[in-house]
Write a protein that holds these residues in place. Structure first.
Motif, PDB file in Angstrom:
ATOM      1  N   ASP A 111     -37.772  40.884  -6.546  1.00  0.00           N
ATOM      2  CA  ASP A 111     -36.673  40.004  -6.968  1.00  0.00           C
ATOM      3  C   ASP A 111     -35.703  39.737  -5.815  1.00  0.00           C
ATOM      4  OD1 ASP A 111     -37.631  39.862  -9.601  1.00  0.00           O
ATOM      5  OD2 ASP A 111     -36.406  41.583 -10.243  1.00  0.00           O
ATOM      6  N   VAL A 112     -35.334  40.794  -5.079  1.00  0.00           N
ATOM      7  CA  VAL A 112     -34.368  40.586  -3.986  1.00  0.00           C
ATOM      8  C   VAL A 112     -35.013  39.897  -2.796  1.00  0.00           C
ATOM      9  CG1 VAL A 112     -32.704  42.360  -4.677  1.00  0.00           C
ATOM     10  CG2 VAL A 112     -34.606  42.981  -3.209  1.00  0.00           C
ATOM     11  N   GLN A 113     -36.309  40.092  -2.607  1.00  0.00           N
ATOM     12  CA  GLN A 113     -36.996  39.326  -1.565  1.00  0.00           C
ATOM     13  C   GLN A 113     -36.947  37.836  -1.900  1.00  0.00           C
ATOM     14  OE1 GLN A 113     -40.681  41.667  -1.670  1.00  0.00           O
ATOM     15  NE2 GLN A 113     -40.439  41.984   0.544  1.00  0.00           N
ATOM     16  N   ASP A 114     -37.084  37.508  -3.170  1.00  0.00           N
ATOM     17  CA  ASP A 114     -36.990  36.109  -3.598  1.00  0.00           C
ATOM     18  C   ASP A 114     -35.596  35.540  -3.341  1.00  0.00           C
ATOM     19  OD1 ASP A 114     -39.632  36.083  -4.378  1.00  0.00           O
ATOM     20  OD2 ASP A 114     -39.195  36.406  -6.511  1.00  0.00           O
ATOM     21  N   LEU A 115     -34.553  36.377  -3.470  1.00  0.00           N
ATOM     22  CA  LEU A 115     -33.192  35.918  -3.160  1.00  0.00           C
ATOM     23  C   LEU A 115     -33.068  35.525  -1.692  1.00  0.00           C
ATOM     24  CD1 LEU A 115     -31.077  38.547  -5.148  1.00  0.00           C
ATOM     25  CD2 LEU A 115     -31.461  36.147  -5.748  1.00  0.00           C
ATOM     26  N   VAL A 116     -33.675  36.305  -0.821  1.00  0.00           N
ATOM     27  CA  VAL A 116     -33.659  35.981   0.612  1.00  0.00           C
ATOM     28  C   VAL A 116     -34.458  34.712   0.863  1.00  0.00           C
ATOM     29  CG1 VAL A 116     -34.357  36.752   2.916  1.00  0.00           C
ATOM     30  CG2 VAL A 116     -33.304  38.380   1.332  1.00  0.00           C
ATOM     31  N   ARG A 117     -35.611  34.599   0.221  1.00  0.00           N
ATOM     32  CA  ARG A 117     -36.488  33.436   0.444  1.00  0.00           C
ATOM     33  C   ARG A 117     -35.880  32.123  -0.049  1.00  0.00           C
ATOM     34  NH1 ARG A 117     -41.126  37.071  -0.944  1.00  0.00           N
ATOM     35  NH2 ARG A 117     -42.035  37.609   1.068  1.00  0.00           N
ATOM     36  N   LYS A 160     -27.874  42.740   2.309  1.00  0.00           N
ATOM     37  CA  LYS A 160     -27.765  43.804   1.314  1.00  0.00           C
ATOM     38  C   LYS A 160     -27.354  43.176  -0.005  1.00  0.00           C
ATOM     39  CE  LYS A 160     -26.671  47.434   4.574  1.00  0.00           C
ATOM     40  NZ  LYS A 160     -25.732  48.493   4.981  1.00  0.00           N
ATOM     41  N   PHE A 161     -27.981  43.660  -1.087  1.00  0.00           N
ATOM     42  CA  PHE A 161     -27.750  43.099  -2.412  1.00  0.00           C
ATOM     43  C   PHE A 161     -27.416  44.195  -3.423  1.00  0.00           C
ATOM     44  CE2 PHE A 161     -30.530  39.990  -0.428  1.00  0.00           C
ATOM     45  CZ  PHE A 161     -29.940  38.789  -0.785  1.00  0.00           C
ATOM     46  N   ASN A 162     -26.601  43.829  -4.403  1.00  0.00           N
ATOM     47  CA  ASN A 162     -26.345  44.673  -5.554  1.00  0.00           C
ATOM     48  C   ASN A 162     -27.622  44.637  -6.403  1.00  0.00           C
ATOM     49  OD1 ASN A 162     -25.695  45.089  -8.436  1.00  0.00           O
ATOM     50  ND2 ASN A 162     -23.609  45.376  -7.685  1.00  0.00           N
ATOM     51  N   PRO A 163     -28.208  45.796  -6.739  1.00  0.00           N
ATOM     52  CA  PRO A 163     -29.489  45.803  -7.447  1.00  0.00           C
ATOM     53  C   PRO A 163     -29.396  45.506  -8.941  1.00  0.00           C
ATOM     54  CG  PRO A 163     -28.751  48.029  -7.103  1.00  0.00           C
ATOM     55  CD  PRO A 163     -27.751  47.142  -6.395  1.00  0.00           C
ATOM     56  N   GLU A 164     -28.189  45.400  -9.447  1.00  0.00           N
ATOM     57  CA  GLU A 164     -28.032  45.097 -10.872  1.00  0.00           C
ATOM     58  C   GLU A 164     -27.920  43.601 -11.118  1.00  0.00           C
ATOM     59  OE1 GLU A 164     -25.284  46.345 -14.720  1.00  0.00           O
ATOM     60  OE2 GLU A 164     -24.684  46.992 -12.723  1.00  0.00           O
ATOM     61  N   ASN A 165     -27.130  42.916 -10.265  1.00  0.00           N
ATOM     62  CA  ASN A 165     -26.859  41.501 -10.513  1.00  0.00           C
ATOM     63  C   ASN A 165     -27.266  40.575  -9.363  1.00  0.00           C
ATOM     64  OD1 ASN A 165     -24.863  41.882  -8.580  1.00  0.00           O
ATOM     65  ND2 ASN A 165     -23.225  42.066 -10.089  1.00  0.00           N
ATOM     66  N   GLY A 166     -27.771  41.127  -8.262  1.00  0.00           N
ATOM     67  CA  GLY A 166     -28.223  40.304  -7.142  1.00  0.00           C
ATOM     68  C   GLY A 166     -27.106  39.752  -6.276  1.00  0.00           C
ATOM     69  N   ALA A 167     -25.868  40.236  -6.448  1.00  0.00           N
ATOM     70  CA  ALA A 167     -24.754  39.759  -5.620  1.00  0.00           C
ATOM     71  C   ALA A 167     -24.988  40.156  -4.166  1.00  0.00           C
ATOM     72  CB  ALA A 167     -23.432  40.336  -6.119  1.00  0.00           C
ATOM     73  N   LEU A 168     -24.748  39.214  -3.275  1.00  0.00           N
ATOM     74  CA  LEU A 168     -24.876  39.462  -1.849  1.00  0.00           C
ATOM     75  C   LEU A 168     -23.714  40.335  -1.400  1.00  0.00           C
ATOM     76  CD1 LEU A 168     -26.335  38.862   0.837  1.00  0.00           C
ATOM     77  CD2 LEU A 168     -24.837  36.867   1.052  1.00  0.00           C
ATOM     78  N   MET A 169     -24.021  41.470  -0.790  1.00  0.00           N
ATOM     79  CA  MET A 169     -22.988  42.402  -0.349  1.00  0.00           C
ATOM     80  C   MET A 169     -22.720  42.273   1.145  1.00  0.00           C
ATOM     81  SD  MET A 169     -24.401  45.672  -2.522  1.00  0.00           S
ATOM     82  CE  MET A 169     -23.399  46.823  -1.639  1.00  0.00           C
ATOM     83  N   GLU A 170     -23.743  41.946   1.899  1.00  0.00           N
ATOM     84  CA  GLU A 170     -23.594  41.841   3.345  1.00  0.00           C
ATOM     85  C   GLU A 170     -24.702  40.960   3.890  1.00  0.00           C
ATOM     86  OE1 GLU A 170     -24.008  44.947   6.997  1.00  0.00           O
ATOM     87  OE2 GLU A 170     -22.800  45.612   5.293  1.00  0.00           O
ATOM     88  N   LYS A 171     -24.362  40.213   4.928  1.00  0.00           N
ATOM     89  CA  LYS A 171     -25.346  39.322   5.534  1.00  0.00           C
ATOM     90  C   LYS A 171     -25.065  39.261   7.026  1.00  0.00           C
ATOM     91  CE  LYS A 171     -26.603  34.414   5.224  1.00  0.00           C
ATOM     92  NZ  LYS A 171     -26.268  33.210   4.451  1.00  0.00           N
ATOM     93  N   VAL A 203     -30.126  49.978 -11.558  1.00  0.00           N
ATOM     94  CA  VAL A 203     -31.072  49.142 -10.820  1.00  0.00           C
ATOM     95  C   VAL A 203     -31.813  48.294 -11.835  1.00  0.00           C
ATOM     96  CG1 VAL A 203     -33.065  49.102  -9.284  1.00  0.00           C
ATOM     97  CG2 VAL A 203     -31.305  50.865  -8.997  1.00  0.00           C
ATOM     98  N   VAL A 204     -31.579  46.995 -11.806  1.00  0.00           N
ATOM     99  CA  VAL A 204     -32.218  46.062 -12.724  1.00  0.00           C
ATOM    100  C   VAL A 204     -33.270  45.240 -11.979  1.00  0.00           C
ATOM    101  CG1 VAL A 204     -31.838  44.071 -14.238  1.00  0.00           C
ATOM    102  CG2 VAL A 204     -30.173  45.945 -14.196  1.00  0.00           C
ATOM    103  N   LEU A 205     -32.949  44.820 -10.767  1.00  0.00           N
ATOM    104  CA  LEU A 205     -33.838  43.961  -9.988  1.00  0.00           C
ATOM    105  C   LEU A 205     -34.882  44.778  -9.231  1.00  0.00           C
ATOM    106  CD1 LEU A 205     -31.126  41.581  -8.506  1.00  0.00           C
ATOM    107  CD2 LEU A 205     -32.579  41.187 -10.492  1.00  0.00           C
ATOM    108  N   SER A 206     -36.051  44.208  -9.089  1.00  0.00           N
ATOM    109  CA  SER A 206     -37.114  44.854  -8.312  1.00  0.00           C
ATOM    110  C   SER A 206     -36.990  44.438  -6.850  1.00  0.00           C
ATOM    111  CB  SER A 206     -38.481  44.422  -8.846  1.00  0.00           C
ATOM    112  OG  SER A 206     -38.703  43.045  -8.550  1.00  0.00           O
ATOM    113  N   ALA A 207     -37.749  45.099  -5.998  1.00  0.00           N
ATOM    114  CA  ALA A 207     -37.783  44.735  -4.583  1.00  0.00           C
ATOM    115  C   ALA A 207     -38.252  43.285  -4.424  1.00  0.00           C
ATOM    116  CB  ALA A 207     -38.690  45.680  -3.811  1.00  0.00           C
TER     117      ALA A 207
END
Length: 155
Positions: free
Chosen positions: A95-101, A137-148, A89-93
Motif C-alpha cells: 500500500d505504501v509503495q503505491d503511495l510513492v508510485r 516516511k508514512f504513517n502506517p494507519e492513514n498513509g499520511a506523509l511524515m517525511e520526504k 498498522v493498517v496499510l501493508s508495505a
C-alpha cells in the motif's frame, strides 16, 4: 576557526535532516522542538534559547545550544509541523509503495521497512528513479506523509 566551520556544517546537516518536507495538521511546541534538537548536538551541551521563527509560509523553531567542552555554538532548526507515527498498522508495505508510485511511477525500491519507536509505527521507504534518489516516511494507519527527502541527479 575550524571548530566554528565544523559546527556550521554540522548545523546545516542537522537542519536538512530535521526540516525535510513534512505535511501535517498538528504542530509541536517549543519544549518538543528543544527535545528533538537536543538529539542532534553533543551530549552535555547547554540549551541557550528556543525561538519560534514561524512566518506565513513555514512553521519552525530555532534552537541554540552551547558545548563548553569545544566552545562551539549549535543552531538547529526544527520543523514545527509534524505527523506522528501510529500505534496501529493498517496499510501493508505494498500500500505504501503505491503511495510513492503515485508521485514517482517508475520508482525502484531499495528499502521498505516498518519501524517502531516508543510504540509508534512508521513505514520508511528508500527508492530511486533515473532522475533522483528518495526517501519517504508514512504513517502506517492513514498513509499520511511524515517525511520526504529527494536528491536529484543533475547531468
Amino acid at each position: 576557526m575550524t571548530r566554528k566551520i565544523l559546527a556550521i556544517i554540522a548545523a546545516a546537516i542537522c537542519t536538512l535532516a530535521i526540516t525535510a518536507t513534512a505535511f501535517a495538521a498538528e504542530f509541536i511546541n517549543a519544549d518538543q522542538a528543544r527535545s528533538i534538537a537536543a538529539q542532534w548536538v553533543p551530549a552535555g551541551s547547554t540549551h541557550l534559547v528556543t525561538k519560534d521563527e514561524s512566518h506565513k509560509y513555514a512553521a519552525y523553531y530555532e534552537v541554540k545550544f552551547y558545548d563548553n567542552a569545544t566552545n562551539t555554538e549549535y543552531e538547529v532548526e526544527v520543523d514545527a509541523q509534524t505527523v506522528l507515527g501510529s500505534p496501529r498498522v493498517v496499510l501493508s508495505a505494498a500500500d505504501v509503495q503505491d503511495l510513492v508510485r503515485k508521485e514517482f511511477p517508475n520508482a525502484t525500491f531499495t528499502k521498505v521497512k516498518l519501524d517502531s519507536d516508543d510504540g509508534l509505527y512508521e513505514y520508511e521507504l528508500k527508492f530511486y528513479t533515473p532522475e533522483l534518489r528518495g526517501e519517504m516516511k508514512f504513517n502506517p494507519e492513514n498513509g499520511a506523509l511524515m517525511e520526504k527527502e529527494l536528491k536529484y541527479q543533475v547531468r
